[in-house]
Design an enzyme around this catalytic site. Structure first.
Site, PDB file in Angstrom:
ATOM      1  N   LYS A 206      23.790  -9.237 -10.246  1.00  0.00           N
ATOM      2  CA  LYS A 206      24.065  -9.854 -11.564  1.00  0.00           C
ATOM      3  C   LYS A 206      23.764  -8.785 -12.613  1.00  0.00           C
ATOM      4  O   LYS A 206      22.630  -8.561 -12.985  1.00  0.00           O
ATOM      5  CB  LYS A 206      23.151 -11.072 -11.761  1.00  0.00           C
ATOM      6  CG  LYS A 206      23.655 -12.108 -12.735  1.00  0.00           C
ATOM      7  CD  LYS A 206      24.025 -11.633 -14.117  1.00  0.00           C
ATOM      8  CE  LYS A 206      22.880 -11.606 -15.102  1.00  0.00           C
ATOM      9  NZ  LYS A 206      23.285 -11.094 -16.442  1.00  0.00           N
ATOM     10  N   GLU A 282      10.463  -4.904 -12.104  1.00  0.00           N
ATOM     11  CA  GLU A 282      10.331  -3.660 -12.882  1.00  0.00           C
ATOM     12  C   GLU A 282      10.493  -4.060 -14.337  1.00  0.00           C
ATOM     13  O   GLU A 282      11.604  -4.323 -14.797  1.00  0.00           O
ATOM     14  CB  GLU A 282      11.425  -2.657 -12.478  1.00  0.00           C
ATOM     15  CG  GLU A 282      11.418  -2.258 -11.029  1.00  0.00           C
ATOM     16  CD  GLU A 282      10.215  -1.404 -10.668  1.00  0.00           C
ATOM     17  OE1 GLU A 282       9.491  -0.950 -11.574  1.00  0.00           O
ATOM     18  OE2 GLU A 282       9.982  -1.219  -9.466  1.00  0.00           O
ATOM     19  N   CYS A 316      12.685   2.332 -20.468  1.00  0.00           N
ATOM     20  CA  CYS A 316      11.457   1.590 -20.165  1.00  0.00           C
ATOM     21  C   CYS A 316      10.223   2.472 -20.107  1.00  0.00           C
ATOM     22  O   CYS A 316       9.135   2.063 -20.500  1.00  0.00           O
ATOM     23  CB  CYS A 316      11.621   0.857 -18.840  1.00  0.00           C
ATOM     24  SG  CYS A 316      12.067   1.953 -17.477  1.00  0.00           S
ATOM     25  N   GLU A 413       6.807  -3.661 -26.882  1.00  0.00           N
ATOM     26  CA  GLU A 413       7.824  -2.668 -26.534  1.00  0.00           C
ATOM     27  C   GLU A 413       8.906  -2.740 -27.608  1.00  0.00           C
ATOM     28  O   GLU A 413       9.537  -3.776 -27.783  1.00  0.00           O
ATOM     29  CB  GLU A 413       8.414  -3.039 -25.170  1.00  0.00           C
ATOM     30  CG  GLU A 413       9.473  -2.097 -24.701  1.00  0.00           C
ATOM     31  CD  GLU A 413      10.000  -2.503 -23.327  1.00  0.00           C
ATOM     32  OE1 GLU A 413      10.321  -3.681 -23.130  1.00  0.00           O
ATOM     33  OE2 GLU A 413      10.090  -1.626 -22.456  1.00  0.00           O
TER      34      GLU A 413
END
Ligand code: NAP
Ligand code: MG
Length: 512
Positions: A206, A282, A316, A413
């Site tokens: 996906k 992750e 990331c 973040e």
């Protein structure tokens, strides 16, 4: 269904008058919205679609299928059949490895097209895709292919003279759901696909709604190189529909997810409430960079800026919280300014661009909100801090100082080209510096710049992080397991441990 995954050379000779970008745009418009199930492209059950835009202009470049529960059901059923009855898990490891190498070769033969496609879809500077994502993805595929022939169990030693044997086997875990983000769409799909397939699993992918195109083209190549039908199924769709359905599905054995911590939580909850499927997560990061006074300041300043400009900060593992020893703080800032002066902002598909746009207006607004909130709380902008006027989702490279540890800019973040710079005392102990770095719910990647080997060893031991990069050591080593601690997730991508996540252990006790 048209098949646009033609060889670069063949495409070039067919339509000489068009630039590669024009050819690509035409192919994208011609492509029907479809999902790949059991070896065939078909419209999704609802026939609903999602438009995909170019983040450099905001204009629509493609339309993809908006798959949901019914499509996930079909895809999982196809993957289950291919796992239970098909040839894939029964092939010897070397045959599966050969198919993964064939896939890598097929991608490499079309590297120019894939780089352009990814750059157009995700907005990234084409040079960074050509020299970063693509070779890394190919290396991941080829390196991981090697594990297909090397997965093994163990036979522990028994006391002398004791009859019988104990051993454990590794078996493929079964059907894997692979859910990927938009910030490195191609690399993320390749890494997950490689590890799952090397372990003999069958998969349902996906891809991210905002950048799904490279995954679809990869689906074409999986078919062309001869990966059997049903082994790789690809369902585009919204996260809340297709992603959720995959995470909740009772016949999926593992979900390997890369994305935000918030969605990671919901995946874990879905796994718990459905069939206790395994999850590998992750997730996000807010990575610290520590620069000590004896570091090479030219190299460190450039590396820090290059990393935050890479994917326009939407990476990331990007170091976004910079802690620098006070005596060299000004010297580092001067160099960081100079490096930022060299950034060339523009559409990713232009060769001169070194930093493309952010992925969407929403992501850009979120970054502006976090900065605004932190300025109101007392932070200071040294440069940048704003969106660029005009079309596309561009953002200025930014340096903030006077940043408090409790401000949003320190805790969340931001996923934008924004660096916080904070000085630490010249006589601070390694423990005190590590405490600054560790003051985060995340623990994905920490960077240390220091020449003194004692400082380096002390920091490596003290940092709460899945990865520590010392003096610019390559963060792109796909042969090393990659992943986070704390709320950056758990499990590792790549390497032996990455492949082993897709296996189950069966312990056997043989009497005689
Ligand atoms: P995201 O919003 O969490 O989405 C990731 C994927 O999950 C997308 O395919 C998304 O679909 C899907 N999704 C959304 N809601 C879902 C649900 N309820 N159930 C199942 N799937 C769902 O993340 P993103 O914004 O695409 O990516 C950025 C994030 O990824 C950042 O936090 C970044 O740090 C993280 N990231 C981590 C790593 C790592 O290796 N640790 C690497 C790259 C990125 P839609 O696209 O349709 O929403
Ligand atoms: Mg896009």
């Amino acid at each position: 269904m048209t098949n646009p995954a033609t060889h670069d050379g063949a495409a070039a000779s067919r339509v000489d008058a068009e630039s590669p970008l024009q050819q690509l745009r035409r192919q994208l418009h011609r492509r029907d919205p479809a999902v790949l199930i059991d070896g065939g492209w078909r419209p999704c059950v609802s026939a609903d679609t999602i438009t995909v835009d170019d983040p450099a202009t905001g204009q629509v470049i493609a339309t993809v299928a908006a798959g949901a529960d019914a499509d996930i059901d079909l895809a999982v059923a196809a993957a289950r059949r291919a796992f239970r009855d098909g040839p894939w898990p029964r092939l010897p490891g070397w045959r599966r490895a050969a198919l993964l190498h064939a896939l890598a070769d097929a991608i490499e033969a079309r590297a120019g097209t894939f780089a352009l496609l990814e750059s157009l879809d995700a907005g990234h500077a084409i040079g960074s895709v050509r020299n970063g994502d693509l070779p890394l993805g190919l290396r991941a595929l080829r390196d991981t292919a090697g594990w297909a022939t090397k997965l093994a169990g163990e036979v522990p030693m028994r006391p002398a003279g004791q009859p019988g044997m104990d051993y454990f086997l590794r078996e493929p875990i079964g059907v894997a759901g692979l859910i990927t983000p938009w910030n490195a769409p191609f690399l993320m799909v390749l890494q997950k696909l490689a590890t799952a397939l090397a372990a003999s699993c069958t998969v349902v992918v996906k891809p991210a709604e905002l950048a799904p195109l490279s995954a679809l083209w990869l689906g074409d190549l999986c078919r062309q190189v001869g990966i059997p039908d049903g082994v790789v199924n690809i369902v585009t769709g919204r996260g809340a529909d297709a992603g959720r359905a995959l995470a909740e599905h009772p016949d999926v054995n593992i979900v390997s997810f890369t994305g935000s911590t918030a969605v990671g939580r919901s995946i874990m909850a879905a796994a718990a409430h459905s069939n206790l499927k395994r999850v590998v997560l992750e997730l996000g990061g807010k990575s610290p960079v520590m620069v000590f006074a004896d570091a090479d300041l030219d190299r460190s300043a450039k590396a820090i800026v290059d990393e935050i400009a890479f994917k326009c900060g939407q990476y990331c593992a990007a170091g976004s919280r910079v802690f620098v020893q006070r005596s060299v703080c000004d010297a580092l800032l001067v160099r960081m300014h100079a490096a930022m002066d060299g950034i060339r902002i523009g559409p990713g598909v232009e060769e001169t661009t070194t930093m493309g746009p952010m992925i969407s207006a929403g992501q850009r607004q979120r970054a502006a909100d976090i900065i605004g909130h932190s300025l109101a709380a007392g932070a200071r902008v040294l440069r940048g801090g704003q969106a660029r006027a005009g079309s596309g989702y561009f953002f200025e490279p930014t340096i903030l100082t006077d940043v408090g540890a409790d401000m949003r800019i320190s805790r969340e973040e931001i996923f934008a080209p924004v660096l916080n710079v904070t000085a630490f005392d010249d006589d601070a102990s390694p423990e005190a510096v590590a405490a600054l770095a560790n003051d985060s719910r995340y623990g994905l990647s920490a960077k240390v710049w220091a020449r003194d080997i004692g400082t380096v060893h002390a920091m490596v031991g003290l940092l709460e992080s899945g990865q520590v990069i010392v003096n610019g050591g390559g963060s792109g080593a796909v042969t090393l397991p990659f992943g986070g601690v704390k709320q950056s997730g758990y499990g590792r991508e790549n390497g032996q441990v990455g492949v082993e996540h897709f296996t189950e252990i069966k312990a056997v006790r043989l009497g005689c």
